[in-house]
Scaffold this active site. Structure first.
Site, PDB file in Angstrom:
ATOM      1  N   ASP A 270       0.864  -1.166   0.000  1.00 47.73           N
ATOM      2  CA  ASP A 270       0.000   0.000   0.000  1.00 47.73           C
ATOM      3  C   ASP A 270       0.912   1.231   0.000  1.00 47.73           C
ATOM      4  O   ASP A 270       2.135   1.116   0.140  1.00 47.73           O
ATOM      5  CB  ASP A 270      -0.943  -0.031   1.224  1.00 47.73           C
ATOM      6  CG  ASP A 270      -2.161   0.846   1.007  1.00 47.73           C
ATOM      7  OD1 ASP A 270      -3.187   0.619   1.668  1.00 47.73           O
ATOM      8  OD2 ASP A 270      -2.093   1.757   0.155  1.00 47.73           O
TER       9      ASP A 270
HETATM   10  C1  GLC Z   1      -4.228   4.347  -0.111  1.00 44.96           C
HETATM   11  C2  GLC Z   1      -5.128   3.200   0.251  1.00 44.96           C
HETATM   12  C3  GLC Z   1      -5.240   2.129  -0.798  1.00 44.96           C
HETATM   13  C4  GLC Z   1      -5.109   2.748  -2.173  1.00 44.96           C
HETATM   14  C5  GLC Z   1      -3.694   3.281  -2.276  1.00 44.96           C
HETATM   15  C6  GLC Z   1      -3.404   3.899  -3.646  1.00 44.96           C
HETATM   16  O1  GLC Z   1      -3.462   4.738   0.995  1.00 44.96           O
HETATM   17  O2  GLC Z   1      -4.867   2.559   1.497  1.00 44.96           O
HETATM   18  O3  GLC Z   1      -6.507   1.479  -0.611  1.00 44.96           O
HETATM   19  O4  GLC Z   1      -5.357   1.780  -3.175  1.00 44.96           O
HETATM   20  O5  GLC Z   1      -3.399   4.228  -1.258  1.00 44.96           O
HETATM   21  O6  GLC Z   1      -4.193   5.007  -3.835  1.00 44.96           O
END
Ligand code: GLC
Length: 740
Positions: A270
Site C-alpha cells: 500500500d
Molecule cells: C491508499 C489506500 C489504498 C489505495 C492506495 C493507492 O493509501 O490505502 O486502498 O489503493 O493508497 O491510492
C-alpha cells in the site's frame, strides 16, 4: 509475447532495469494533474529511477496516458511499457453506490455489472489495473473504510469479491486466468491483505490483533474468493498481524497467500508502506525495509524509494538472492504480457470511445437501478411510498441540494454530473418546497459563503435556515428530511469515535418533527450510525448510503414507489457506539444472554441491550412476505450426501417486491467455540403480489468446515441447526446431524 521471449527479455535486462520494474511512481511525476492518494510523501526519486519505473498510479485520461506511455517507452532501454493503475472503487466517471451499499443489495450480479461498466469506462480512459475490490471484513462502524467493504460477514464479502473481480477482468478461462487483454477489461488488485478491517478501537491504521483461527475463518475467506476468481494482484495492508506489518510478513505473503491460496500474481504494497516498516519499528532504515519486503514476497514498492535506492545494492552484496528479484520482475512482466501491453501498450485508451461511453445513458440507467437496489428501508410506519397527488411534501436538509454523494473514493466522480434530490425533483417537475435547514457540518461548513461570516453571522444564518425549515414543515403534509454524513466523514483516515449525525442536523430533526410528525428521514452515510433518536422520531428511515451519480433519481424512485426497496443490511446498525464492534455471528460465551431472563450474571450490559438497533440481514419492503417453516430433506447428512433445506416464500402484499431469503447455520458442538450462526447462503427472489415460490438451499459438508482445535480446516460430525429467514435474527429453525 511468448513466455520464452519474456525470459530472454529478463536475461537481457540490467540489474537496475530489473529493480525499476518493481517501482511504482505516481503519475504526478509525468504530469501536473496526477492524483496523489494515500499519505503524502517526499520520495526523492531521481529522473533515472522514474525513467526505469515499471508502473504508475493515479493518472487517467486516454490522451494523457497515451502521451506518457509513448514518451516513456521511447526513453526506456528495453522499451518496456508501463502499467497504469489507480483506485476505481465504485465506478470511474459514472459512479455507483459505495461498496458497502452494493453489498446491501445481496445481489452480486449488481456489483458485477457495476464493476464491468467501471472497467469499460476506465479502460477507455487508459487504465490497466484498479486497486479494487477492497474485501476487508468490517465489524467496527468507527472505522472509516467500512464504506469500501462488503460489511461484517465473510461469506457475503466473498460473494461480492468474486463478482467484482469477474466484473473487472471477466471470468477465468480454462487455463485459469482471465483474458485481461480483452477490450473493456482491466486487472483487479484485491486489497488489503490482510485483516485491515479489524483495527483496534476502530482507529485508522491501528494495530490488528487476531487469533490465527479468527484470521483464517473470518478475515481470509473473501481474499481467497478473490484469488480463486483470478485477481491479478494483491495489495498488502498497512496493519500488523501478530506484530508483523503485512509488507514484511513473510508467513502471510508467502506461506498463506502464495502457498496455501495458490496466488501466482503480483503483490504490491500500500502507499509508502515500505517506509512505514521504519515507523512500525521493524526496519532501521530504507535498506533494511527493502530487504524485509523482498524477502516477504513483496513485488512492487508503491511510492517509496526503498527498492529503487537499495535493492540493486542488496543483490550486489549478496544479501538478496537475484533469483528472488527475478521472480518478482517476471511476475510484473507476465502481468504486462497478460494485459497485452507488449503488443499494444495503449490497450483500450481511446479518446473517442472515452467521450462516447463515459456517463452514457446506459451507464446512468445502470447506476440509477443499482442505487435503488442498495437502499435499506429501516423503518416505515405506513408513510412510504409518498403519494404523487394530493400530498404536499417538503424536502428539507443539507443533503437535498448536495451533489457530492458519490463516496470518498470516487476521485473521478464529478458533482456537475451527479443528480441530487433537488435535481431529481426539478427534472420531474414535482412541485414541492425545499429548505436547507442547517449546515452540513457542525462547524458551519456547508453554509453558503460561510467563509466570509464571523461567528455571530454564522449563528444568525443558522437560525434563519432553521426557521425557514420549520415554516416549510408546517406548511406540508409530510416532510422528507435528507440528513446524514457528508462523504468526507468516511473512507480512509476518517475514523469517528462518535457515530451520530452532526448536532446541527439533530437540531433540525427535532425542530421539524415538533411541528410535523410525518417525517421520512433519507439517511446518507458511509457507515452504520447511531440513529436511535432519529429512528424513534421519524416515521420512516431510508438508508441510502452514498448512492452515486444517479442518487437523487434513485431516491425519488423509491420514495414515490416506482421501485420497491429491497436492500438488507450487510453491517449491523449498533444500538450506540459503545456496542461496537457488533456482529450477528458472535460466539455464545459461557453465559449467553437469554432475552427476557432477569439474571445479572450473564453476558450483557447494565445500560444497553446486546442486540443492535438494526441487525445484519434486516431490511423492509413496501410489500409483505410470508416465509414458511423450514424443512430439511433429511435429519442426517454425510460428507457425500448433502441435505436440502427449503421454505416457501409468498408475497402477501399488493406490490411487486424482492425478499432476500437467508440461510444461517450453527455448529452446536465442536472442538472449538463456534459462532451462534453464520451466513451460508442467500437467494433474492422477486415476487408479484400473491406469487409464491419454493426456495431451497443445498447444505454441503464444505459449508460446515472451520479451523478446528488441531488448526486443520475441516468439518466435524455432530448436531447442527439451520435457520432460514429474512434477517440474521430469524428463529425459523431446522435441525440435522452430520455423520460419516
Ligand atoms: C491508499 C489506500 C489504498 C489505495 C492506495 C493507492 O493509501 O490505502 O486502498 O489503493 O493508497 O491510492
Amino acid at each position: 509475447m511468448e513466455q520464452n521471449k519474456l525470459q530472454e527479455l529478463l536475461l537481457d535486462m540490467s540489474l537496475k532495469e530489473k529493480v525499476g520494474q518493481l517501482v511504482q511512481v505516481s503519475g504526478f511525476y509525468f504530469e501536473e494533474e496526477g492524483v496523489l492518494t494515500g499519505p503524502e510523501n517526499t520520495v526523492g526519486f531521481t529522473q533515472e529511477e522514474i525513467d526505469l519505473a515499471g508502473t504508475v498510479l493515479g493518472s487517467i485520461g486516454a490522451e494523457r496516458l497515451r502521451m506518457i506511455q509513448k514518451k516513456f517507452m521511447e526513453r526506456h532501454p528495453h522499451h518496456i511499457p508501463l502499467i497504469f493503475m489507480l483506485d476505481i472503487i465504485n465506478g470511474y466517471r459514472t459512479v455507483f453506490p459505495i461498496p458497502l451499499a452494493q453489498s446491501c443489495s445481496f445481489d452480486p450480479a449488481l456489483a458485477k455489472r457495476c464493476a464491468s461498466i467501471a472497467a469499460k469506462e476506465a479502460a477507455a480512459a487508459g487504465a490497466h489495473v484498479t486497486f479494487s475490490p477492497m474485501v476487508d471484513v468490517a465489524r467496527d462502524a468507527r472505522w472509516g473504510r467500512v464504506m469500501e467493504s462488503g460489511g461484517e460477514d465473510p461469506f457475503l464479502n466473498g460473494c461480492f469479491a468474486r463478482a467484482c473481480v469477474e466484473g473487472y477482468q471477466g471470468k477465468k478461462g480454462a487455463d485459469g486466468s482471465a483474458d485481461l487483454a480483452a477490450k473493456g477489461k482491466i486487472g483487479s488488485c484485491v486489497k488489503h491483505f490482510a485483516a485491515y478491517g479489524a483495527p483496534e478501537a476502530g482507529r485508522e491504521y491501528n494495530t490488528v490483533e487476531l487469533s490465527e483461527r479468527t484470521l483464517r475463518d473470518t478475515y481470509l475467506p473473501p481474499y481467497r474468493e478473490a484469488v480463486d476468481a483470478g485477481a491479478s494482484m494483491v495489495m498488502a495492508s498497512f496493519n500488523t498481524l501478530n506484530r508483523v506489518p503485512s509488507a514484511a510478513n513473510k508467513r502471510l505473503m508467502r506461506e498463506i497467500l502464495r502457498k496455501e491460496m495458490g496466488f501466482g500474481g503480483v503483490t504490491i504494497s500500500d502507499w509508502a508502506a515500505f517506509d512505514e516498516l521504519m515507523y512500525h519499528g521493524l526496519a532501521g532504515n530504507r535498506k533494511e525495509a527493502a530487504y524485509l519486503a523482498v524477502e516477504a514476497g513483496m513485488d512492487i514498492d508503491m511510492m517509496t524509494s526503498c527498492y529503487s535506492k537499495n535493492l540493486e545494492q542488496l543483490v550486489r552484496e549478496g544479501c538478496v538472492d537475484e533469483a528472488l528479484l527475478d521472480e518478482a520482475v517476471m511476475r510484473v512482466l507476465e502481468l504486462k504480457n497478460a494485459l497485452g501491453l507488449f503488443e499494444n501498450p495503449f490497450k483500450d485508451a481511446d479518446e473517442l470511445e472515452e467521450k462516447e461511453i463515459l456517463l452514457c445513458d446506459e451507464h446512468r440507467k445502470a447506476a440509477r437501478c443499482a442505487a435503488a437496489e442498495t437502499f435499506v428501508l429501516l423503518k416505515n410506519e405506513g408513510i412510504l411510498p409518498l403519494k404523487r397527488e394530493g400530498q404536499k411534501v417538503a424536502f428539507i436538509g443539507p443533503h437535498v441540494e448536495n451533489k457530492s454523494i458519490f463516496g470518498v473514493w470516487s476521485m473521478f466522480g464529478r458533482e456537475e454530473d451527479t443528480v441530487s434530490i433537488a435535481d431529481a425533483l426539478r427534472q420531474r417537475g414535482i412541485q414541492t418546497i425545499t429548505a436547507k435547514g442547517c449546515a452540513m457540518f457542525d462547524n458551519g461548513r456547508g453554509l453558503e459563503g460561510e467563509s466570509g461570516l464571523d461567528i455571530d453571522q454564522m449563528d444568525e444564518k443558522a437560525q434563519r435556515l432553521l426557521e425557514e425549515a420549520v415554516e416549510a414543515a408546517e406548511s406540508a403534509d409530510a416532510v422528507v428530511l435528507a440528513l446524514g454524513e457528508h462523504r468526507l466523514l468516511s473512507g480512509e483516515a476518517a475514523s469517528r469515535a462518535q457515530i451520530t449525525i452532526p448536532e446541527c442536523q439533530r437540531r433540525l430533526l427535532l425542530a421539524v418533527q415538533e411541528v410535523n410528525p410525518n417525517v421520512v428521514v433519507v439517511l446518507f452515510s458511509g457507515r452504520p450510525l447511531d440513529i436511535r433518536e432519529l429512528s424513534e422520531r421519524a416515521k420512516a428511515v431510508l438508508n441510502v448510503w452514498q448512492p452515486g451519480t444517479e442518487g437523487g433519481n434513485a431516491i425519488l424512485d423509491v420514495l414515490y414507489g416506482d421501485t420497491n426497496p429491497s436492500g438488507k443490511l450487510s453491517m449491523s446498525f449498533p444500538w450506540c457506539v459503545g456496542q461496537v464492534p457488533v456482529c450477528y455471528s458472535e460466539l455464545s460465551t459461557g453465559r449467553p444472554y437469554m432475552p427476557g431472563r432477569i439474571y445479572k450474571f450473564q453476558s450483557q450490559y447494565l445500560d444497553i441491550p446486546n442486540r443492535p438497533l438494526y441487525p445484519f440481514g434486516f431490511g423492509m419492503s413496501y410489500t409483505d412476505f410470508y416465509i414458511s417453516e423450514a424443512v430439511a430433506s433429511d435429519s442426517v447428512m454425510t460428507r457425500k450426501k448433502p441435505i436440502t433445506v427449503s421454505v416457501t416464500v409468498k408475497n402477501t402484499g399488493n406490490v411487486k417486491g424482492a425478499e432476500v431469503v437467508q440461510l444461517y447455520i450453527r455448529d452446536c458442538v465442536a472442538s472449538v467455540a463456534r459462532p451462534v450462526r453464520e451466513l451460508k447462503g442467500f437467494q433474492k427472489v422477486w415476487l408479484e403480489p400473491g406469487e409464491e415460490r419454493e426456495v431451497s438451499f443445498s447444505v454441503t459438508e464444505e459449508m460446515l468446515r472451520f479451523t478446528g482445535a488441531d488448526m486443520e480446516y475441516a468439518s466435524e460430525n455432530g448436531r447442527f441447526c439451520a435457520y432460514v429467514g429474512n434477517s440474521s435474527e430469524t428463529q425459523n429453525e431446522v435441525r440435522f446431524e452430520l455423520k460419516n
